[in-house]
Design a protein around this motif. Structure first.
Motif, PDB file in Angstrom:
ATOM      1  N   MET A   1      11.212  71.865  33.543  1.00 34.54           N
ATOM      2  CA  MET A   1      11.140  70.850  34.395  1.00 34.54           C
ATOM      3  C   MET A   1      12.230  71.101  35.320  1.00 34.54           C
ATOM      4  N   SER A   2      12.061  70.838  36.823  1.00 33.66           N
ATOM      5  CA  SER A   2      13.232  71.164  37.596  1.00 33.66           C
ATOM      6  C   SER A   2      13.398  69.738  38.197  1.00 33.66           C
ATOM      7  N   VAL A   3      12.753  68.783  38.141  1.00 30.09           N
ATOM      8  CA  VAL A   3      13.528  67.338  38.368  1.00 30.09           C
ATOM      9  C   VAL A   3      13.430  66.573  37.133  1.00 30.09           C
ATOM     10  N   ARG A   4      14.530  66.012  36.731  1.00 36.48           N
ATOM     11  CA  ARG A   4      14.895  65.446  35.601  1.00 36.48           C
ATOM     12  C   ARG A   4      15.709  64.414  35.526  1.00 36.48           C
ATOM     13  N   ARG A   5      15.691  63.212  35.214  1.00 39.39           N
ATOM     14  CA  ARG A   5      16.900  62.160  34.770  1.00 39.39           C
ATOM     15  C   ARG A   5      17.829  62.439  33.702  1.00 39.39           C
ATOM     16  N   ASP A   6      18.910  62.605  34.061  1.00 39.12           N
ATOM     17  CA  ASP A   6      20.091  63.113  33.106  1.00 39.12           C
ATOM     18  C   ASP A   6      21.145  62.005  33.025  1.00 39.12           C
ATOM     19  N   GLY A   7      20.773  60.732  32.117  1.00 46.01           N
ATOM     20  CA  GLY A   7      21.890  59.935  32.429  1.00 46.01           C
ATOM     21  C   GLY A   7      21.796  58.998  33.611  1.00 46.01           C
ATOM     22  N   ASP A   8      23.049  59.104  34.342  1.00 42.52           N
ATOM     23  CA  ASP A   8      23.201  58.427  35.639  1.00 42.52           C
ATOM     24  C   ASP A   8      22.949  59.337  36.636  1.00 42.52           C
ATOM     25  N   LEU A   9      22.270  60.555  36.658  1.00 50.05           N
ATOM     26  CA  LEU A   9      22.233  61.643  37.661  1.00 50.05           C
ATOM     27  C   LEU A   9      20.587  62.020  37.489  1.00 50.05           C
ATOM     28  N   ILE A  10      19.999  62.397  38.429  1.00 47.14           N
ATOM     29  CA  ILE A  10      18.750  63.147  38.742  1.00 47.14           C
ATOM     30  C   ILE A  10      19.188  64.497  39.086  1.00 47.14           C
ATOM     31  N   THR A  23       7.562  63.329  41.711  1.00 50.17           N
ATOM     32  CA  THR A  23       8.470  62.786  40.481  1.00 50.17           C
ATOM     33  C   THR A  23       9.898  62.460  41.198  1.00 50.17           C
ATOM     34  N   LEU A  24      10.409  63.170  41.996  1.00 51.59           N
ATOM     35  CA  LEU A  24      11.658  62.994  42.716  1.00 51.59           C
ATOM     36  C   LEU A  24      11.690  61.659  43.464  1.00 51.59           C
ATOM     37  N   ALA A  25      10.646  61.084  43.935  1.00 54.05           N
ATOM     38  CA  ALA A  25      10.457  59.851  44.684  1.00 54.05           C
ATOM     39  C   ALA A  25      10.382  58.794  43.706  1.00 54.05           C
ATOM     40  N   ALA A  26       9.451  58.847  42.540  1.00 48.83           N
ATOM     41  CA  ALA A  26       9.390  57.933  41.710  1.00 48.83           C
ATOM     42  C   ALA A  26      10.766  57.690  40.860  1.00 48.83           C
ATOM     43  N   LEU A  27      11.549  58.933  40.486  1.00 46.23           N
ATOM     44  CA  LEU A  27      12.870  58.400  39.978  1.00 46.23           C
ATOM     45  C   LEU A  27      13.836  57.668  40.979  1.00 46.23           C
ATOM     46  N   LEU A  28      13.872  58.122  42.180  1.00 46.79           N
ATOM     47  CA  LEU A  28      14.896  57.786  43.182  1.00 46.79           C
ATOM     48  C   LEU A  28      14.228  56.062  43.388  1.00 46.79           C
ATOM     49  N   LEU A  29      13.071  55.724  43.659  1.00 48.25           N
ATOM     50  CA  LEU A  29      12.566  54.390  43.918  1.00 48.25           C
ATOM     51  C   LEU A  29      12.820  53.723  42.624  1.00 48.25           C
ATOM     52  N   ALA A  30      12.763  54.167  41.338  1.00 46.16           N
ATOM     53  CA  ALA A  30      12.790  53.366  40.237  1.00 46.16           C
ATOM     54  C   ALA A  30      14.308  52.941  39.799  1.00 46.16           C
ATOM     55  N   HIS A  31      15.306  53.917  40.493  1.00 46.75           N
ATOM     56  CA  HIS A  31      16.806  53.775  40.119  1.00 46.75           C
ATOM     57  C   HIS A  31      17.560  53.874  41.342  1.00 46.75           C
ATOM     58  N   PRO A  32      17.360  52.928  41.999  1.00 49.50           N
ATOM     59  CA  PRO A  32      18.128  52.664  43.320  1.00 49.50           C
ATOM     60  C   PRO A  32      19.602  53.207  43.223  1.00 49.50           C
ATOM     61  N   GLY A  33      20.093  53.873  44.139  1.00 49.59           N
ATOM     62  CA  GLY A  33      21.599  54.087  44.007  1.00 49.59           C
ATOM     63  C   GLY A  33      21.980  55.507  43.189  1.00 49.59           C
ATOM     64  N   ILE A  34      20.953  55.902  42.520  1.00 45.04           N
ATOM     65  CA  ILE A  34      21.231  57.060  41.614  1.00 45.04           C
ATOM     66  C   ILE A  34      21.553  58.299  42.278  1.00 45.04           C
ATOM     67  N   ALA A  35      22.334  59.130  41.846  1.00 44.44           N
ATOM     68  CA  ALA A  35      22.786  60.121  42.534  1.00 44.44           C
ATOM     69  C   ALA A  35      21.980  61.481  42.220  1.00 44.44           C
ATOM     70  N   VAL A  36      21.792  62.404  42.971  1.00 44.15           N
ATOM     71  CA  VAL A  36      21.126  63.681  42.639  1.00 44.15           C
ATOM     72  C   VAL A  36      22.225  64.550  42.563  1.00 44.15           C
ATOM     73  N   GLU A  37      22.100  65.475  41.516  1.00 41.85           N
ATOM     74  CA  GLU A  37      22.894  66.746  41.424  1.00 41.85           C
ATOM     75  C   GLU A  37      22.101  68.070  41.621  1.00 41.85           C
ATOM     76  N   TRP A  38      22.607  68.770  42.425  1.00 35.21           N
ATOM     77  CA  TRP A  38      21.591  70.072  43.006  1.00 35.21           C
ATOM     78  C   TRP A  38      22.131  71.066  42.770  1.00 35.21           C
ATOM     79  N   SER A  39      23.134  71.189  42.010  1.00 33.55           N
ATOM     80  CA  SER A  39      23.601  72.716  42.182  1.00 33.55           C
ATOM     81  C   SER A  39      23.164  73.735  41.334  1.00 33.55           C
ATOM     82  N   GLY A  40      22.282  73.360  40.334  1.00 29.99           N
ATOM     83  CA  GLY A  40      21.308  74.572  39.569  1.00 29.99           C
ATOM     84  C   GLY A  40      19.817  74.566  40.446  1.00 29.99           C
TER      85      GLY A  40
END
Length: 89
Positions: A1-10, A23-40
């Protein structure tokens, strides 16, 4: 899976194809203010980029996709408070 929630991050990992935009939009809308980590992340479909640009989550790390790191990251880090950011002259 390339987009996943991992604790306090997506986390965006590997290639993020068009199917991951929803998937990304749904996660961001469900968890306002959650950060995205994209180094991988190794590639972003433009639909995923559009979700990031529209919802503007906090971004952690340097994107593993060189194009996104060079051209998309500055857009995500730009202030949205001023008139020029909203397309007004």
């Amino acid at each position: 899976m390339s987009v996943r929630r991992d604790g306090d991050l997506i986390r965006l990992e590997g290639p993020c194809p068009v199917e991951e935009a929803e998937t990304l939009a749904a996660l961001l809308l469900a968890h306002p203010g959650i950060a995205v980590e994209w180094s991988g992340c190794t590639g972003l479909h433009t639909a995923v980029v559009q979700v990031l640009l529209r919802l503007r989550p906090p971004i952690h790390g340097l994107c593993g996709d060189a194009f996104a790191a060079r051209w998309i990251a500055p857009l995500l880090n730009a202030s949205t408070d001023g008139p020029s950011a909203q397309g007004e002259a």
